[in-house]
Design a protein around this motif. Sequence first.
Motif, short mmCIF file in Angstrom:
data_model
loop_
_atom_site.label_atom_id
_atom_site.label_comp_id
_atom_site.label_asym_id
_atom_site.label_seq_id
_atom_site.Cartn_x
_atom_site.Cartn_y
_atom_site.Cartn_z
N SER A 42 21.85 23.84 -6.81
CA SER A 42 20.70 23.27 -6.12
C SER A 42 21.11 22.45 -4.91
O SER A 42 20.34 22.31 -3.95
CB SER A 42 19.90 22.38 -7.09
OG SER A 42 18.78 21.82 -6.46
N ASP A 48 18.32 28.14 -0.93
CA ASP A 48 17.09 28.92 -0.96
C ASP A 48 17.36 30.42 -0.90
O ASP A 48 16.55 31.22 -1.39
CB ASP A 48 16.17 28.53 0.19
CG ASP A 48 15.53 27.17 -0.02
OD1 ASP A 48 15.60 26.65 -1.15
OD2 ASP A 48 14.97 26.62 0.95
N ASP A 51 17.30 32.23 -4.29
CA ASP A 51 16.11 32.04 -5.14
C ASP A 51 15.27 33.29 -5.28
O ASP A 51 14.18 33.23 -5.87
CB ASP A 51 15.24 30.91 -4.57
CG ASP A 51 15.87 29.54 -4.75
OD1 ASP A 51 16.73 29.39 -5.64
OD2 ASP A 51 15.49 28.61 -4.00
N ASP A 55 11.95 33.46 -7.57
CA ASP A 55 10.65 33.56 -6.89
C ASP A 55 9.87 34.77 -7.37
O ASP A 55 8.65 34.68 -7.58
CB ASP A 55 10.86 33.64 -5.37
CG ASP A 55 11.37 32.33 -4.77
OD1 ASP A 55 11.19 31.28 -5.41
OD2 ASP A 55 11.94 32.37 -3.67
N LYS A 82 13.33 24.65 -9.15
CA LYS A 82 12.68 24.14 -7.94
C LYS A 82 11.20 24.50 -7.92
O LYS A 82 10.61 24.64 -6.87
CB LYS A 82 13.40 24.67 -6.70
CG LYS A 82 14.77 24.04 -6.50
CD LYS A 82 15.39 24.41 -5.17
CE LYS A 82 16.06 25.72 -5.20
NZ LYS A 82 16.82 26.04 -3.97
N HIS A 84 9.35 27.30 -9.15
CA HIS A 84 9.10 28.62 -8.59
C HIS A 84 7.79 29.23 -9.07
O HIS A 84 7.33 30.22 -8.48
CB HIS A 84 10.25 29.56 -8.94
CG HIS A 84 11.59 29.04 -8.51
ND1 HIS A 84 12.09 29.25 -7.25
CD2 HIS A 84 12.53 28.30 -9.16
CE1 HIS A 84 13.28 28.68 -7.13
NE2 HIS A 84 13.56 28.10 -8.28
N ASN A 109 14.60 18.79 -5.17
CA ASN A 109 14.45 19.85 -4.17
C ASN A 109 13.31 20.81 -4.51
O ASN A 109 13.28 21.93 -4.00
CB ASN A 109 15.75 20.64 -4.05
CG ASN A 109 16.88 19.82 -3.48
OD1 ASN A 109 16.67 18.99 -2.61
ND2 ASN A 109 18.09 20.04 -3.98
N ARG A 111 9.70 22.75 -4.73
CA ARG A 111 8.80 23.26 -3.70
C ARG A 111 7.54 22.40 -3.62
O ARG A 111 7.09 21.84 -4.61
CB ARG A 111 8.41 24.69 -4.02
CG ARG A 111 9.60 25.63 -4.27
CD ARG A 111 10.26 26.04 -2.99
NE ARG A 111 11.43 26.88 -3.23
CZ ARG A 111 11.38 28.20 -3.45
NH1 ARG A 111 10.21 28.82 -3.52
NH2 ARG A 111 12.49 28.88 -3.62
#
Length: 330
Positions: A42, A48, A51, A55, A82, A84, A109, A111
Amino acid sequence: MNISVRSLRCLSRGWRCFSSRQGGAMNVFDRSMKRRQKEWASALLDSDKYDYLRDEVGSRVADRVYDVSRTFPLALDVGCGKSHIVEHLSKEVVERLFLTDISDSSLRNRRECEIPTHCVLADEEFLPFKENTFDLVFSSLSLHWINDLPGALRQIQQVLKPDGVFIGAMVGGESLYELRCSLQLAELEREGGFAPHISPYTAVTDLGNLLGQAGFNMLTVDIDEVQVHYPGMLEVMRDLQGMGESNCAWNRKSLLQRDTILAAAAIYKEMYGSEDGSVPATFQILYMIGWKPHDSQAKPAKRGSANVSFADLTKIGKLTTDHQKTNDKS
């Protein structure tokens, strides 16, 4: 790289089994190691870009939340990473949300989303919430690192309110079979034996039983196969590390010899490589839905209450013809 998704309806042989006896919890994973792996991943400046799998699966879990067609006043995301899942949800579906994870860096971190959230640093195996608290609990790609999965599912069932729903996704038993086979063949050839390098995962054949033993009813379990294409095996291993998905089993082998890695990469490309030079990595994703019992829920009919026998199914053609003749006469 590109990602393809294929839904499966078959049952697969898994790599992780659970004892049904009480107190039979396994101790497979080093949880402190997993926390350090997630913290490291992380904190990467380009985290990112790793991810994509979380995601994709997070959006599919969110789709299942929307399928319930209900507004949930209070929800819990177990092992959120994070967050997702939450980025795909709205306030019309979830009014307030608690996020939990073992990694403080992941929570920091997370979203951005429009739903009011509260972050709690907590281990998925020890949820710090009272019984009958949440209307919805969901989890994505976290539960496959749990030592006591039956106990964790029981805790999730307990923190749900009656008629609350649990919607989850976890990595299944046939995941990364290409990497597993390539490493084992290379080690057998170069070192005369092999050690486990891929974590053991839960079999789909076990999942329904685990949910039922945890007290859920109206169960749904289905499978997706997500295939990601990479330039080579080394890129597969690099991305797993960037996801925080490196092996943390107690019996893992700490180091791989350089010539073994190169041999495994060559075997991987030879056995599974595509015409364009890329190699696939397959992730089997198990999705589960379970409800906490409530008097308002539909219940199965009592045994022996049926008024039609399965034996009559063989006569259905004749019964239809007789019914049509009767209508014609009328």
